[in-house]
Design an enzyme around this catalytic site. Sequence first.
Site, mmCIF file in Angstrom:
data_model
loop_
_atom_site.group_PDB
_atom_site.id
_atom_site.type_symbol
_atom_site.label_atom_id
_atom_site.label_comp_id
_atom_site.label_asym_id
_atom_site.label_seq_id
_atom_site.Cartn_x
_atom_site.Cartn_y
_atom_site.Cartn_z
ATOM 1 N N CYS A 1 -40.481 78.144 42.117
ATOM 2 C CA CYS A 1 -40.729 80.305 42.801
ATOM 3 C C CYS A 1 -40.538 80.133 40.390
ATOM 4 C CB CYS A 1 -39.468 80.058 43.155
ATOM 5 S SG CYS A 1 -39.838 79.427 44.872
ATOM 6 N N GLY B 1 -45.712 79.902 41.494
ATOM 7 C CA GLY B 1 -45.880 80.503 43.204
ATOM 8 C C GLY B 1 -47.498 80.688 43.296
ATOM 9 N N ASN C 1 -34.983 80.500 42.243
ATOM 10 C CA ASN C 1 -35.835 79.684 41.684
ATOM 11 C C ASN C 1 -34.604 78.479 41.641
ATOM 12 O OD1 ASN C 1 -36.908 78.893 38.660
ATOM 13 N ND2 ASN C 1 -37.273 78.164 40.458
ATOM 14 N N GLY C 2 -34.880 77.841 42.931
ATOM 15 C CA GLY C 2 -35.199 75.895 42.677
ATOM 16 C C GLY C 2 -34.302 75.557 44.107
ATOM 17 N N CYS D 1 -34.131 71.648 33.082
ATOM 18 C CA CYS D 1 -35.341 70.597 33.697
ATOM 19 C C CYS D 1 -36.671 70.312 32.655
ATOM 20 C CB CYS D 1 -35.806 71.568 34.773
ATOM 21 S SG CYS D 1 -37.610 70.451 35.421
ATOM 22 N N TYR E 1 -45.244 70.403 31.464
ATOM 23 C CA TYR E 1 -46.066 70.295 32.236
ATOM 24 C C TYR E 1 -45.372 72.181 33.077
ATOM 25 C CZ TYR E 1 -49.194 71.035 36.544
ATOM 26 O OH TYR E 1 -49.958 71.288 37.504
ATOM 27 N N SER F 1 -53.828 71.763 31.193
ATOM 28 C CA SER F 1 -51.768 71.304 30.714
ATOM 29 C C SER F 1 -52.184 70.289 30.176
ATOM 30 C CB SER F 1 -51.492 70.799 31.560
ATOM 31 O OG SER F 1 -51.914 69.584 32.733
ATOM 32 N N ASP G 1 -54.300 63.374 29.655
ATOM 33 C CA ASP G 1 -52.726 64.005 30.921
ATOM 34 C C ASP G 1 -51.804 64.627 30.963
ATOM 35 O OD1 ASP G 1 -53.301 65.831 33.342
ATOM 36 O OD2 ASP G 1 -54.352 63.857 34.143
ATOM 37 N N ASP G 2 -50.525 65.381 31.915
ATOM 38 C CA ASP G 2 -49.709 65.553 31.435
ATOM 39 C C ASP G 2 -48.716 64.487 32.568
ATOM 40 O OD1 ASP G 2 -48.788 66.802 34.350
ATOM 41 O OD2 ASP G 2 -50.895 67.694 33.776
ATOM 42 N N CYS H 1 -38.369 65.122 42.523
ATOM 43 C CA CYS H 1 -37.399 66.171 42.664
ATOM 44 C C CYS H 1 -36.630 67.146 43.805
ATOM 45 C CB CYS H 1 -38.164 66.904 41.691
ATOM 46 S SG CYS H 1 -37.260 68.359 41.128
ATOM 47 N N CYS I 1 -32.048 66.750 32.748
ATOM 48 C CA CYS I 1 -32.216 66.741 34.086
ATOM 49 C C CYS I 1 -33.438 65.659 33.705
ATOM 50 C CB CYS I 1 -32.172 67.714 34.795
ATOM 51 S SG CYS I 1 -32.957 67.320 36.477
ATOM 52 N N CYS J 1 -36.650 62.612 37.673
ATOM 53 C CA CYS J 1 -38.141 61.870 38.292
ATOM 54 C C CYS J 1 -38.274 61.225 37.091
ATOM 55 C CB CYS J 1 -39.087 63.217 38.513
ATOM 56 S SG CYS J 1 -39.380 64.810 36.717
HETATM 57 S S1 SF4 Z 1 -35.474 65.932 38.736
HETATM 58 FE FE1 SF4 Z 1 -37.588 66.264 37.576
HETATM 59 S S2 SF4 Z 1 -38.915 68.445 37.611
HETATM 60 FE FE2 SF4 Z 1 -37.013 68.449 38.681
HETATM 61 S S3 SF4 Z 1 -35.600 69.550 37.674
HETATM 62 FE FE3 SF4 Z 1 -34.850 67.402 37.050
HETATM 63 S S4 SF4 Z 1 -36.850 67.545 35.874
HETATM 64 FE FE4 SF4 Z 1 -37.200 68.673 36.278
#
Ligand code: SF4
Length: 488
Positions: free
Chosen positions: A20, A46, A125-126, A259, A265, A306, A368-369, A405, A462, A465
């Site tokens: 979002c 989005g 958003n989240g 994040c 990306y 990207s 690539d990303d 994620c 964070c 992922c």
């Molecule tokens: S898990 Fe990955 S994509 Fe999700 S918030 Fe954390 S760093 Fe971002």
Amino acid sequence: MSKHMPPAHPFDDDKLKEECGIYGVIGLTDASNFVALGLHALQHRGQEAGGIVCYHPDHGFNSARRFGYVRDNFTKQSLMETLPGPLAIGHVRYSTAGSKGQTQIRDVQPFFGEFAMGGAAIAHNGNITNAEALRRELIERGSIFQSSSDSECIIHLMARSLQRTIPERMEDALRRVEGAFSVVAMTRTKLIGVRDPLGVRPLVLGQLGDGWVLSSETCALDIIGAKFVREIEPGEMVVISDSGVDSRFPFRPQKSRFCIFEHVYFSRPDSIIGGRSVYETRRQIGVELAKESPVDADLVCPVPDSGTPAAIGFSQQSGIPYAMGIIRNQYMGRTFIEPTEQIRNMGVRLKLNVNRALIQGKRVILVDDSVVRGTTSRKIKEMILDAGAAEVHFRIASPPTAWPCFYGVDTPQREKLLAATMSEDEMREHLAVDSLKFISLDGLYRAVGEASGRNKACPQYCDACFSGDYPVAPSDQIKNGFELKAAE
Ligand code: SF4
């Protein structure tokens, strides 16, 4: 997929997708027009649907929710005339939580609630990681949900709060919510912005004349000529009214965990995050990648768009010439054609084409990303080889994506992530390329400005992922059988 929207294109399922973008304006005549422009600049966050809620002292609250791109809906004068007033918020959506893949118009935000002290609308958003439990509890206590979106829980929690004002009720509601949230909300007289205590998703404050703007990213301030004022802090709530910006910190303080994938990306390269240009960070990722994983080759080519800044950085660091070896069709929209089986087989060729004259006989580094399922990477490699490349080397501007994620980004289930089931060597064999290297997690941290890399005891971002280290335990998902990474 909703009957309202054509299905996504076949290659669209091999990227993580931000869920979002949110935007709000107070103090500008016809605020909805500014919100529409802001949402247009946030469209990359989005593309499935968008909505605007506004307030005018003579006309009350009005709203519009539409499937499709902002430019196809919120540019029509006949619609925008129905959205008057100096206060408006908006939302662009790609469905993840709620009716995943089957968006109904009732799931499109902002959500609106009528309270004893007046109406309020919110855009989120989240992702709320205890939404299932909250929803069950709220329904048992009599709440009637209008949508399948987890974000609607916030409105119902506000309705049940005993606090006097809407901002206080929002504080109450958001204290019950786990996971990641950046929220833009409005009452008849106030624009409200909130970020969760970890600050996982972005939110910035801007100013235009006597008006104030809240936005997911700075690029959407630029489009209306608003000045960037500052980021909303993790755990901060701002309440903006005629009297200016009132800031408060209603949550228990925590170490922030923004994040890190926003840098890689999700955010637009012309946005600024934490005082750093997203473009420059991505270029720096390429520099780090070239230092960590050099390879002898003739050309560095981005997978557009990207991968472009990282490819430029890789080329600058390695001295290997940069070239546009793959050309992207800029006019591929979701509404182009519905993918029949025949179209599906064309796959990535609909969007990307190899610049054959450049590639023939060359040893090519493709930047690539990310690699998610690996399906697109495989097809791109085939296209490059078909065009006569002598060697193909993949360099990836993020570490292997091995974990889903749960904080507002659409990821496949863990077993569908290539890196969850294969080592780097196995992935290289699976993709059948001459070499495959990902940036290390420490290298990524260095590229975002953390000179000594990731602080293992207390990570600065964070990065779940990549690492499986979730800053908030995803309680709904754990109840549904998701297994966290075992302690090392
Ligand atoms: S898990 Fe990955 S994509 Fe999700 S918030 Fe954390 S760093 Fe971002």
